[in-house]
Design an enzyme around this catalytic site. Structure first.
Site, PDB file in Angstrom:
ATOM      1  N   GLU A  57       0.761  -1.308  -0.081  1.00 48.45           N
ATOM      2  CA  GLU A  57      -0.037   0.043  -0.178  1.00 48.45           C
ATOM      3  C   GLU A  57       0.533   1.213   0.021  1.00 48.45           C
ATOM      4  O   GLU A  57       1.524   1.556   0.895  1.00 48.45           O
ATOM      5  CB  GLU A  57      -0.984   0.177   1.320  1.00 48.45           C
ATOM      6  N   ARG A  61       0.918  10.448   1.304  1.00 51.94           N
ATOM      7  CA  ARG A  61       1.378  11.086   2.217  1.00 51.94           C
ATOM      8  C   ARG A  61       2.486  11.938   1.801  1.00 51.94           C
ATOM      9  O   ARG A  61       3.023  12.830   2.547  1.00 51.94           O
ATOM     10  CB  ARG A  61       1.498  10.400   3.447  1.00 51.94           C
ATOM     11  N   LYS A 145     -11.077  -0.990   6.227  1.00 53.40           N
ATOM     12  CA  LYS A 145     -10.097  -0.976   7.175  1.00 53.40           C
ATOM     13  C   LYS A 145     -10.535  -0.247   8.403  1.00 53.40           C
ATOM     14  O   LYS A 145     -11.210   0.842   8.232  1.00 53.40           O
ATOM     15  CB  LYS A 145      -9.077  -0.130   6.371  1.00 53.40           C
TER      16      LYS A 145
END
Length: 225
Positions: A57, A61, A145
């Protein structure tokens, strides 16, 4: 419009749930990666893969997130590359164009959930409350999630969710570590976990890819029992 001119229909939510299941069941551990330097993209992915972690993943960011997804899809086709920390429809469309094979969000909005319904690639939406599960559930989502997992109730919360949401499975992320990994993975409604403990910033800064590989291999070995 002739048959040849008709657009290819979108995968159903059932199809996308099956794809998320296949991705997460195979991965078991999903590293949450933030790329600080472009030069780290390939060696970091290679170190994780050498340790047995081949589903990644890559978050948005940092400024290198989209580039990392493109590079890995082009140069490491044997890996499964997803996009994380996707916050809105524009970012969803950008990671889709970059070649991401799945999308993960830290939370949910109606906009991002609808983007997942309308996309060819599966979305794993982030939730931390029953109300957020219900928001996604109404649109056909059954895989979520849990983030931040430990702060949001952790193992106890996931056990409790099994009652009202019997057909829902989770990827807990946030606070998952080697000392609680097996407790999470032992829950029947957990399909995989997300984590960052194999991505020590010092190792990455110093290019200690052997340490990343070793930590990844040890984590995968825990699951082998």
């Amino acid at each position: 419009m002739t048959t040849l001119e008709r657009p290819t229909p979108l995968p159903t939510m059932t199809d996308k749930i099956a794809r998320i299941d296949a991705i997460c069941d195979q991965a078991r551990i999903l590293p949450v990666i933030t790329i600080a330097r472009e030069a780290d993209i390939l060696p970091l992915a290679d170190a994780l893969a050498a340790g047995g972690i081949r589903t990644l993943e890559v978050t948005l960011r940092s400024e290198h997130g989209l580039k990392a997804i493109k590079v890995l899809r082009e140069q490491r086709p044997q890996l499964c590359i997803g996009a994380g920390t996707v916050l809105d429809r524009a970012q969803f469309e950008a990671v889709e164009a970059a070649g991401a094979q799945f999308v993960v969000t830290p939370g949910v909005t109606r906009e991002i959930l609808q983007a997942g319904v309308e996309s060819d690639i599966p979305l794993l939406p982030g939730i931390s409350t029953p109300s957020e599960i219900m928001m996604g559930y109404a649109l056909g989502y059954r895989r979520f999630k849990l983030f931040p997992a430990e702060i949001s109730g952790g193992i106890a919360a996931i056990k409790a969710y099994a009652g009202p949401f019997a057909d829902v499975r989770f990827c807990p992320t946030g606070g998952v570590r080697p000392d609680n990994l097996l407790s999470y993975m032992g829950l029947p409604n957990v399909m995989c976990v997300g984590g960052t403990w194999m991505l020590d910033s010092g190792w990455i800064k110093n290019g200690d890819w052997a340490a990343v590989e070793k930590c990844s291999a040890e984590a995968m070995a825990l699951l082998e029992g």
